[in-house]
Design a protein around this motif. Structure first.
Motif, PDB file in Angstrom:
ATOM      1  N   ASN A 157      -3.802   3.689  10.694  1.00 23.10           N
ATOM      2  CA  ASN A 157      -4.822   4.022  11.696  1.00 23.10           C
ATOM      3  C   ASN A 157      -6.213   3.679  11.196  1.00 23.10           C
ATOM      4  O   ASN A 157      -7.044   3.151  11.936  1.00 23.10           O
ATOM      5  N   SER A 158      -6.442   3.992   9.928  1.00 22.42           N
ATOM      6  CA  SER A 158      -7.752   3.696   9.342  1.00 22.42           C
ATOM      7  C   SER A 158      -8.015   2.186   9.368  1.00 22.42           C
ATOM      8  O   SER A 158      -9.135   1.745   9.635  1.00 22.42           O
ATOM      9  N   MET A 159      -6.986   1.402   9.111  1.00 29.48           N
ATOM     10  CA  MET A 159      -7.141  -0.066   9.162  1.00 29.48           C
ATOM     11  C   MET A 159      -7.440  -0.519  10.587  1.00 29.48           C
ATOM     12  O   MET A 159      -8.330  -1.344  10.819  1.00 29.48           O
ATOM     13  N   LEU A 160      -6.677   0.035  11.540  1.00 27.11           N
ATOM     14  CA  LEU A 160      -6.879  -0.352  12.947  1.00 27.11           C
ATOM     15  C   LEU A 160      -8.297  -0.028  13.411  1.00 27.11           C
ATOM     16  O   LEU A 160      -8.929  -0.815  14.107  1.00 27.11           O
ATOM     17  N   LEU A 161      -8.775   1.154  12.997  1.00 24.54           N
ATOM     18  CA  LEU A 161     -10.104   1.581  13.445  1.00 24.54           C
ATOM     19  C   LEU A 161     -11.207   0.747  12.826  1.00 24.54           C
ATOM     20  O   LEU A 161     -12.349   0.806  13.258  1.00 24.54           O
ATOM     21  N   ARG A 162     -10.872  -0.020  11.816  1.00 26.73           N
ATOM     22  CA  ARG A 162     -11.886  -0.879  11.208  1.00 26.73           C
ATOM     23  C   ARG A 162     -11.588  -2.355  11.479  1.00 26.73           C
ATOM     24  O   ARG A 162     -11.855  -3.225  10.668  1.00 26.73           O
ATOM     25  N   ARG A 217       1.291   9.841   5.757  1.00 31.47           N
ATOM     26  CA  ARG A 217       0.176   9.242   5.014  1.00 31.47           C
ATOM     27  C   ARG A 217       0.027   7.761   5.361  1.00 31.47           C
ATOM     28  O   ARG A 217      -1.084   7.275   5.534  1.00 31.47           O
ATOM     29  N   GLY A 235      -1.623   7.337   8.575  1.00 29.68           N
ATOM     30  CA  GLY A 235      -3.069   7.551   8.419  1.00 29.68           C
ATOM     31  C   GLY A 235      -3.768   6.294   7.934  1.00 29.68           C
ATOM     32  O   GLY A 235      -4.795   5.888   8.479  1.00 29.68           O
ATOM     33  N   VAL A 236      -3.190   5.659   6.929  1.00 31.42           N
ATOM     34  CA  VAL A 236      -3.797   4.439   6.388  1.00 31.42           C
ATOM     35  C   VAL A 236      -3.814   3.335   7.454  1.00 31.42           C
ATOM     36  O   VAL A 236      -4.821   2.642   7.634  1.00 31.42           O
ATOM     37  N   MET A 273     -19.952  -0.230   9.653  1.00 30.98           N
ATOM     38  CA  MET A 273     -19.627  -0.862  10.932  1.00 30.98           C
ATOM     39  C   MET A 273     -20.689  -0.562  11.989  1.00 30.98           C
ATOM     40  O   MET A 273     -20.580  -1.008  13.119  1.00 30.98           O
ATOM     41  N   TYR A 275      -8.764  -4.123  11.986  1.00 25.03           N
ATOM     42  CA  TYR A 275      -7.600  -4.876  11.524  1.00 25.03           C
ATOM     43  C   TYR A 275      -6.726  -5.251  12.720  1.00 25.03           C
ATOM     44  O   TYR A 275      -6.410  -4.403  13.547  1.00 25.03           O
ATOM     45  N   SER A 285      -6.348   8.854   3.241  1.00 26.54           N
ATOM     46  CA  SER A 285      -5.878   8.041   4.372  1.00 26.54           C
ATOM     47  C   SER A 285      -6.931   7.012   4.756  1.00 26.54           C
ATOM     48  O   SER A 285      -6.618   5.985   5.344  1.00 26.54           O
ATOM     49  N   ARG A 326       0.832  -1.211   0.000  1.00 22.72           N
ATOM     50  CA  ARG A 326       0.000   0.000   0.000  1.00 22.72           C
ATOM     51  C   ARG A 326       0.870   1.265   0.000  1.00 22.72           C
ATOM     52  O   ARG A 326       0.504   2.284  -0.555  1.00 22.72           O
TER      53      ARG A 326
END
Lengths: 270, 242
Positions: free
Chosen positions: A214-219, A208, A211-212, B154, A221, B89, A163
């Motif tokens: 974090n976005s994965m963790l928040l969903r 960046r 950011g990606v 979600m 991952y 992001s 990524r």
């Protein structure tokens, strides 16, 4: 389209290919991964003068290209930056290897043969990896790696690196565009700003990629790709495909198939 | 009962200046709250504490009665959906469908459930027509809608939106406002766009230098020219017109 935009487009195109619903794309990622690894090991294991044996290994990429419904010409075009590098590695062999060897009844200089085998080994392994990533998404490959018990942290690294390439290229594109707009008429980027540009690129891309991540963790991952493996169970076709290729590849490795076939045809028509 | 609470929360980066100082606030389950303040006021830092992207140095943050700490991160994160300021992001998969499905898949839903959640969320956010579109081919407005769908899939109890109207054209901005008003969840919206806050939030909280300066109803705070100007903001554009 400039070079960077073209690279981004091609990388995205690779993602699109992997997302397709072709027969080859539907094969279990673990099967494709194992076959790719096995193929690479076999290709690398050939002796430097065993050109004929190695040529027989061409069967795998050729058949898989057909099964995958990928354009061979376009794929080679896409690999245009990597393949010359692979070829360069073998170019010095004729200078050092002066042994004479017998190939298909012809006495040839060993350096030439070892150069060709080295180049072919490079091309075959690159093609095998290309076939894997053009028919399997990065998430599925990571899921397969987790099935092989590769540590979470390494799988996450692979996923993020993939990524990260996109992010890095987009940042390079933004920076170079911004530079070129303020340096009209100048070819390339002046060496005096290379340092600051690389530094800026590093900082921006770290930001960046954070950011990606974090976005994965928040969903949800967590380093596992359970959903990939849950979604893709091994079916009978996968087993048949795996066993078929294992047998074929072992046969191609053990027996001098090209010599046997040429002998057979010579006998038939001679 | 409150959905989100900050109880005397302070935060600073290592060897850095304090970013948040003794913040106490709460947000109810149906509330729509605006976080307003000049650049560097601490809005984003405050938002990042709710899903535990940052943890407080002092005080306590709770989400739906779950204390946000290292042990409870995954539980707390299920309750809130964070929409980043920069959609690039937020979105990292090849297609919109896969990106929206990423969260539900990670939370162990079956593919049928995932499909149902994805399609519902995309329809809710008005981006169902984009489901097969590749992310890199999308406009800024399309990316914003898909970003919102990624968290709506979600089914969070609270939406956290960081500068949601940035880089949107007037029509997309208007659509986003209508969409936010129609979503049946609590919302915490950090923005400089005071007109948007006026349209979407019943309660703005003004932050400056990491402290809460004002917390009240929309009209009282957003019409107070002196208060806003003293803290680096200006009246909403609609009030200039009037």
């Amino acid at each position: 389209m400039n070079d960077i935009s073209q690279s981004i487009f091609e990388l995205n195109h690779l993602d699109t290919l992997a997302e397709q619903n072709q027969w080859m794309n539907r094969r279990h990622p673990l099967v494709k991964l194992l076959l790719t690894l096995f193929y690479i090991i076999l290709v690398v294991s050939f002796h430097k003068y065993d050109l004929m044996g190695l040529l027989a290994m061409m069967a795998y990429p050729l058949i898989v290209f057909n099964l995958s419904e990928l354009s061979f010409r376009k794929s080679i075009y896409r690999l245009r930056y990597i393949l010359p590098l692979v070829c360069i590695i073998g170019l010095v062999n004729p200078l050092f290897d002066k042994e004479m060897v017998l190939v298909m009844g012809l006495v040839l200089r060993g350096g030439i043969i070892s150069m060709i085998t080295l180049i072919l080994k490079g091309i075959f392994t690159v093609l095998a990896v290309y076939l894997l990533i053009a028919t399997t998404t990065i998430e599925k490959i990571c899921g397969a790696l987790r099935l092989l018990h590769m540590p979470k942290i390494m799988v996450t690294q692979i996923m993020l690196t993939y990524r990260y390439i996109f992010l890095l290229l987009r940042e390079v594109e933004r920076l170079t565009t911004s530079y070129q707009l303020r340096a009209p008429g100048q070819k390339g980027i002046h060496f005096k700003v290379w340092g600051s540009m690389v530094g800026m690129l590093l900082l921006r891309s770290i930001d960046r990629s954070e950011g990606v991540y974090n976005s994965m963790l928040l969903r949800g991952y967590d380093g596992n790709f359970n959903y990939v493996n849950r979604k893709m169970a091994m079916v009978q076709t996968d087993w048949i495909y795996l066993i078929f290729w294992l047998i074929i590849l072992i046969l191609l490795r053990i027996f001098p198939v090209i010599q046997l076939l040429s002998g057979f045809f010579l006998h038939l028509f001679g | 009962m409150n959905l989100l609470t900050f109880d005397h929360v302070s935060f600073q980066y290592e060897n850095g200046l304090p970013i948040l100082q003794d913040i106490s606030l709460s947000v109810g389950p149906d509330e729509s709250v605006g976080l307003i303040g000049a650049n560097g006021a601490g809005k984003t830092t405050l938002m990042k504490m709710l899903p535990g992207l940052l943890l407080p140095n002092e005080g306590q943050v709770t989400v739906a009665d779950i204390v946000v700490n290292k042990k409870n991160l995954s539980q707390a994160r299920r309750k809130v959906g964070y929409v980043f300021q920069d959609s690039d992001s937020q979105l990292f998969m090849a297609t919109a469908y896969d990106d929206v499905a990423f969260g539900p898949r990670n939370y162990g839903h079956t593919e049928e459930e995932v499909a149902e959640r994805v399609l519902t969320a995309m329809e809710q956010c008005g981006c169902l027509h984009l489901k097969d579109k590749q992310i890199y081919k999308m406009s800024g407005g399309e990316k914003k809608l898909v970003s919102l769908a990624t968290v709506m899939a979600m089914r969070p109890r609270c939406l956290l939106l960081d500068e949601p109207s940035v880089a949107l054209d007037p029509r997309n901005r208007r659509n986003l406002i209508s969409l936010l008003n129609s979503l049946p969840v609590a919302k915490l919206i950090a923005s400089h766009d005071l007109d948007m806050i006026w349209d979407t939030c019943g309660r703005p909280i003004l932050i400056d230098q990491g402290k809460i300066i004002a917390d009240g109803d929309t009209k009282t705070i957003l019409q107070d020219k002196e208060l806003l100007e003293a803290h680096g903001l200006e009246l909403p554009l609609r009030l200039f017109k009037e």
